[in-house]
Design a protein around this motif. Sequence first.
Motif, short mmCIF file in Angstrom:
data_model
loop_
_atom_site.label_atom_id
_atom_site.label_comp_id
_atom_site.label_asym_id
_atom_site.label_seq_id
_atom_site.Cartn_x
_atom_site.Cartn_y
_atom_site.Cartn_z
N TYR A 123 0.82 -1.22 0.00
CA TYR A 123 0.00 0.00 0.00
C TYR A 123 0.86 1.27 0.00
O TYR A 123 0.33 2.36 0.21
N LYS A 124 2.14 1.11 -0.26
CA LYS A 124 3.05 2.27 -0.28
C LYS A 124 2.51 3.35 -1.22
O LYS A 124 2.00 3.06 -2.31
N ASP A 125 2.59 4.58 -0.77
CA ASP A 125 2.14 5.79 -1.50
C ASP A 125 0.63 5.97 -1.53
O ASP A 125 0.14 6.97 -2.07
N VAL A 126 -0.12 5.04 -0.96
CA VAL A 126 -1.59 5.19 -0.92
C VAL A 126 -1.97 6.19 0.16
O VAL A 126 -1.41 6.20 1.26
N LYS A 127 -2.93 7.04 -0.18
CA LYS A 127 -3.46 8.00 0.79
C LYS A 127 -4.93 7.71 1.06
O LYS A 127 -5.64 7.22 0.18
N ILE A 128 -5.35 7.99 2.27
CA ILE A 128 -6.75 7.80 2.69
C ILE A 128 -7.30 9.16 3.08
O ILE A 128 -6.75 9.83 3.96
N LYS A 129 -8.37 9.57 2.43
CA LYS A 129 -8.99 10.85 2.78
C LYS A 129 -9.91 10.65 3.97
O LYS A 129 -10.75 9.75 3.97
N MET A 130 -9.72 11.50 4.98
CA MET A 130 -10.53 11.43 6.19
C MET A 130 -11.26 12.76 6.40
O MET A 130 -10.71 13.83 6.12
N LYS A 131 -12.49 12.67 6.88
CA LYS A 131 -13.24 13.86 7.25
C LYS A 131 -13.48 13.85 8.75
O LYS A 131 -13.63 12.79 9.37
N SER A 132 -13.51 15.04 9.34
CA SER A 132 -13.79 15.11 10.77
C SER A 132 -15.28 14.94 11.01
O SER A 132 -16.11 15.40 10.23
N ASN A 133 -15.58 14.23 12.05
CA ASN A 133 -16.95 14.12 12.54
C ASN A 133 -17.07 15.17 13.65
O ASN A 133 -16.66 16.30 13.45
N ASN A 134 -17.56 14.83 14.80
CA ASN A 134 -17.62 15.78 15.90
C ASN A 134 -16.51 15.53 16.92
O ASN A 134 -16.00 14.42 17.04
N ILE A 135 -16.14 16.57 17.64
CA ILE A 135 -15.35 16.41 18.85
C ILE A 135 -16.27 15.83 19.91
O ILE A 135 -17.40 16.30 20.09
N ILE A 143 -11.08 14.17 25.53
CA ILE A 143 -11.79 14.84 24.44
C ILE A 143 -11.04 14.50 23.15
O ILE A 143 -9.82 14.67 23.06
N VAL A 144 -11.78 14.00 22.15
CA VAL A 144 -11.14 13.58 20.91
C VAL A 144 -11.90 14.14 19.71
O VAL A 144 -13.09 14.45 19.80
N LEU A 145 -11.19 14.24 18.59
CA LEU A 145 -11.80 14.61 17.32
C LEU A 145 -12.08 13.35 16.54
O LEU A 145 -11.16 12.63 16.13
N GLY A 146 -13.36 13.04 16.34
CA GLY A 146 -13.73 11.87 15.57
C GLY A 146 -13.46 12.06 14.09
O GLY A 146 -13.60 13.16 13.56
N LEU A 147 -13.07 10.98 13.42
CA LEU A 147 -12.78 11.01 12.00
C LEU A 147 -13.46 9.83 11.32
O LEU A 147 -13.74 8.80 11.96
N TYR A 148 -13.69 9.97 10.01
CA TYR A 148 -14.20 8.82 9.25
C TYR A 148 -13.67 8.88 7.82
O TYR A 148 -13.44 9.97 7.28
N PRO A 149 -13.44 7.72 7.20
CA PRO A 149 -13.00 7.70 5.81
C PRO A 149 -14.05 8.35 4.92
O PRO A 149 -15.25 8.11 5.07
#
Length: 237
Positions: A123-135, A143-149
Motif C-alpha cells: 500500500y506504499k504511496d496510498v493516501k486515505i482521505k478522512m473527514k472530521s466528525n464531531n469532537i 476529548i477527541v476529534l472523531g474522523l471517518y474515511p
Amino acid sequence: METYAEFLARINSFEHMPIDFGDGHFDGSPSIAHKVAKDNTFKNFYGDTVVFGLGDAVKSKLSEYVDELYRAAPECFCERLVSHTFHVTLHDLSNFAVLSDIAEELFFNELKIVEIMSAVKKYKDVKIKMKSNNIFNMVDTSIVLGLYPASEADYRTMMDLYKIIDGVKTLSYPLTPHITLAYYNINGFDESSAKNLITAVNKLNTKPIEIDISVNDLVYQKFTSMNNYIDIISLAK
C-alpha cells in the motif's frame, strides 16, 4: 468486518452533538488514573501502537483546537499534550502501567510487526482521505476529534490495513478513528466548567476539516507516557 454503512451508523451513534457530561460534578473514568498522576501530570505508562503520523499543517490546526479548549475551561484537563504526539491510531496493541509486566509482550509484538511489513508495503504511496466528525467525549477519559474515511474505497483501504495489524494482536473492540486532543483532569470538574467546555466544543464542531493520511506515514511506535511516543519502524518504507 462492518460494512461502510454499518461503520458510519455505529460511530454516529455516539459521536454526536451536543456533548454531555451529565448533571453535577463530572468524575471521569477511573482509568484516567492509569495515565494521569494526582498532580495532573502524565504518569509513566508503557505500550506500543500503530499510527498514522500527521503533517505539520494538520498538527498546527489541532493545536488551535486545543488552545481554544484550554482557554475555555483549563480546569477540565490535565497536563497538555504536546503537538508532536498528535496522530491517528490505526490499531492499538499493548499497554500497561508497569514496564516489566509488559516488556516481553512488546518484544514479540515488534517481531510480528517486522513479519507483516511486506503486506503493508503493498500500500506504499496510498493516501486515505478522512473527514472530521464531531469532537466528543471518549469513554469519559478524553476529548477527541472523531474522523471517518471519506468514501467506501477509503474505508476499505483502512480496514485492509487494520486487518494486517490485527494479525499482530486482535482487539475486542472495533476501530473508531480519532485524534486525542486532551485528557481530563483526574479530579473531574464541576457543572459550570462543563458548560464552558461544551460551549467551546460546540463552536469547534462548526469547523469541520478534511485530512489525507498516508500509508507512507504509518509507524509502529512505543510509548512511555501519553506525552512521549517513539517511532520504531516505518511500516511502508
